[in-house]
Design a protein around this motif. Sequence first.
Motif, mmCIF file in Angstrom:
data_model
loop_
_atom_site.group_PDB
_atom_site.id
_atom_site.type_symbol
_atom_site.label_atom_id
_atom_site.label_comp_id
_atom_site.label_asym_id
_atom_site.label_seq_id
_atom_site.Cartn_x
_atom_site.Cartn_y
_atom_site.Cartn_z
ATOM 1 N N ASN A 52 0.840 -1.110 0.019
ATOM 2 C CA ASN A 52 0.208 0.034 0.028
ATOM 3 C C ASN A 52 0.770 1.216 -0.033
ATOM 4 O OD1 ASN A 52 0.932 -0.663 2.773
ATOM 5 N ND2 ASN A 52 -0.402 1.240 3.450
ATOM 6 N N PRO A 53 0.120 2.296 -0.531
ATOM 7 C CA PRO A 53 1.184 3.515 -0.522
ATOM 8 C C PRO A 53 1.092 4.132 0.945
ATOM 9 C CG PRO A 53 -0.830 4.098 -1.559
ATOM 10 C CD PRO A 53 -0.844 2.467 -1.279
ATOM 11 N N GLU A 54 2.063 4.798 1.356
ATOM 12 C CA GLU A 54 2.217 5.453 2.717
ATOM 13 C C GLU A 54 2.870 6.637 2.344
ATOM 14 O OE1 GLU A 54 3.092 3.275 6.405
ATOM 15 O OE2 GLU A 54 2.227 1.642 5.419
ATOM 16 N N TRP A 55 2.638 7.802 2.799
ATOM 17 C CA TRP A 55 3.579 9.188 2.659
ATOM 18 C C TRP A 55 4.888 8.914 3.601
ATOM 19 C CZ3 TRP A 55 4.501 12.709 -0.360
ATOM 20 C CH2 TRP A 55 5.352 13.814 -0.109
ATOM 21 N N ALA A 56 5.933 8.846 2.678
ATOM 22 C CA ALA A 56 7.366 9.038 3.609
ATOM 23 C C ALA A 56 7.340 7.926 4.580
ATOM 24 C CB ALA A 56 7.829 10.298 3.972
ATOM 25 N N PRO A 57 7.215 6.797 4.478
ATOM 26 C CA PRO A 57 7.522 5.782 5.770
ATOM 27 C C PRO A 57 8.816 5.765 5.881
ATOM 28 C CG PRO A 57 7.041 4.575 3.448
ATOM 29 C CD PRO A 57 6.961 6.153 3.215
ATOM 30 N N ARG A 58 9.163 5.277 7.357
ATOM 31 C CA ARG A 58 10.632 5.263 7.794
ATOM 32 C C ARG A 58 10.609 3.685 7.986
ATOM 33 N NH1 ARG A 58 10.256 8.805 12.212
ATOM 34 N NH2 ARG A 58 10.348 6.941 12.894
ATOM 35 N N PHE A 59 11.895 3.046 7.721
ATOM 36 C CA PHE A 59 11.691 1.763 8.287
ATOM 37 C C PHE A 59 11.425 1.272 9.583
ATOM 38 C CE2 PHE A 59 14.539 -2.006 9.622
ATOM 39 C CZ PHE A 59 13.910 -3.164 9.006
ATOM 40 N N GLU A 60 11.686 2.361 10.430
ATOM 41 C CA GLU A 60 11.879 2.216 11.996
ATOM 42 C C GLU A 60 10.017 2.250 12.408
ATOM 43 O OE1 GLU A 60 13.652 4.608 10.554
ATOM 44 O OE2 GLU A 60 15.509 3.641 11.105
ATOM 45 N N ALA A 61 9.199 2.986 11.458
ATOM 46 C CA ALA A 61 7.859 2.971 11.548
ATOM 47 C C ALA A 61 7.257 1.803 11.189
ATOM 48 C CB ALA A 61 7.248 4.337 11.004
ATOM 49 N N VAL A 62 7.716 1.335 9.990
ATOM 50 C CA VAL A 62 7.117 0.161 9.287
ATOM 51 C C VAL A 62 7.434 -1.156 9.540
ATOM 52 C CG1 VAL A 62 6.560 -0.800 6.862
ATOM 53 C CG2 VAL A 62 6.630 1.681 7.034
ATOM 54 N N VAL A 73 1.537 -14.996 10.044
ATOM 55 C CA VAL A 73 1.506 -15.843 8.951
ATOM 56 C C VAL A 73 2.406 -17.110 9.200
ATOM 57 C CG1 VAL A 73 2.087 -16.265 6.603
ATOM 58 C CG2 VAL A 73 1.058 -14.072 7.297
ATOM 59 N N SER A 74 3.612 -17.132 9.586
ATOM 60 C CA SER A 74 4.344 -18.114 10.042
ATOM 61 C C SER A 74 4.014 -18.807 11.396
ATOM 62 C CB SER A 74 5.714 -17.536 9.934
ATOM 63 O OG SER A 74 6.098 -16.864 11.118
ATOM 64 N N GLY A 75 3.494 -18.212 12.449
ATOM 65 C CA GLY A 75 3.562 -18.573 13.656
ATOM 66 C C GLY A 75 4.674 -18.899 14.619
ATOM 67 N N CYS A 76 5.690 -18.067 14.263
ATOM 68 C CA CYS A 76 7.083 -18.042 14.428
ATOM 69 C C CYS A 76 7.383 -16.636 15.023
ATOM 70 C CB CYS A 76 8.179 -18.764 13.495
ATOM 71 S SG CYS A 76 7.619 -20.097 12.985
ATOM 72 N N LYS A 77 8.395 -16.552 15.820
ATOM 73 C CA LYS A 77 8.981 -15.436 16.415
ATOM 74 C C LYS A 77 9.882 -14.910 15.336
ATOM 75 C CE LYS A 77 8.700 -15.218 21.449
ATOM 76 N NZ LYS A 77 9.570 -15.062 22.387
ATOM 77 N N VAL A 78 10.042 -13.465 14.981
ATOM 78 C CA VAL A 78 11.013 -12.927 14.210
ATOM 79 C C VAL A 78 12.284 -12.713 15.062
ATOM 80 C CG1 VAL A 78 11.678 -10.768 12.793
ATOM 81 C CG2 VAL A 78 9.540 -11.912 12.529
ATOM 82 N N ALA A 79 13.075 -13.533 14.526
ATOM 83 C CA ALA A 79 14.666 -13.535 15.262
ATOM 84 C C ALA A 79 15.539 -12.325 14.975
ATOM 85 C CB ALA A 79 15.276 -14.790 15.399
ATOM 86 N N ARG A 80 15.460 -12.021 13.467
ATOM 87 C CA ARG A 80 16.258 -10.962 12.940
ATOM 88 C C ARG A 80 15.578 -10.524 11.656
ATOM 89 N NH1 ARG A 80 20.828 -10.885 9.164
ATOM 90 N NH2 ARG A 80 21.799 -9.016 9.482
ATOM 91 N N LEU A 81 15.480 -9.152 11.631
ATOM 92 C CA LEU A 81 14.793 -8.341 10.615
ATOM 93 C C LEU A 81 15.779 -7.373 10.045
ATOM 94 C CD1 LEU A 81 11.818 -7.769 9.456
ATOM 95 C CD2 LEU A 81 11.698 -6.093 10.904
ATOM 96 N N TRP A 82 15.751 -7.569 8.623
ATOM 97 C CA TRP A 82 16.402 -6.629 7.549
ATOM 98 C C TRP A 82 15.699 -6.222 6.452
ATOM 99 C CZ3 TRP A 82 17.164 -11.673 8.107
ATOM 100 C CH2 TRP A 82 17.492 -12.472 6.867
ATOM 101 N N GLY A 83 16.267 -5.283 5.729
ATOM 102 C CA GLY A 83 15.430 -4.805 4.442
ATOM 103 C C GLY A 83 15.173 -3.130 4.600
ATOM 104 N N ASP A 84 14.124 -2.871 3.854
ATOM 105 C CA ASP A 84 13.720 -1.280 3.906
ATOM 106 C C ASP A 84 12.308 -1.455 4.323
ATOM 107 O OD1 ASP A 84 12.586 -1.766 1.255
ATOM 108 O OD2 ASP A 84 14.227 -1.201 0.289
#
Length: 127
Positions: A52-62, A73-84
């Motif tokens: 979806n479009p969002e106005w100037a989203p920052r990685f820290e917010a999204v 979706v996975s039923g698992c904990k997120v151990a490490r997250l990266w990307g944008d």
Amino acid sequence: MRLLIWLFLPFLAACNTPGHVFRGIDPVRVSIGKSTFDVRVDGTYAQAIRINPEWAPRFEAVAPRGAMAMQKVSGCKVARLWGDQAVMLARLDCGAGVPPLLPGRAYECELEHIHGGYGDLICLPRL
């Protein structure tokens, strides 16, 4: 000018294309807050693409919303997250977690009762 549009059209059509590891996996569409993601899970890795479009989203917010979508979706904990802010990848730590959502369905999720960095994610299928 029209030639330029036709040259870039294939690239625009690929904006929601998963990475090579996640090709062939049906996405599960999850909305959390004001973000909507297509989530794909392959073993202990997950990918969330914000669609979806969002106005100037920052990685820290999204990122927290993307992590919650992948966890649901996975039923698992997120151990490490990266990307944008558009495409996030996660390494999953799977335990006896909650059952995963079904591929091919769209869900509407809301975050309830955040305390100490934790909260309840309540997801219902869209009609």
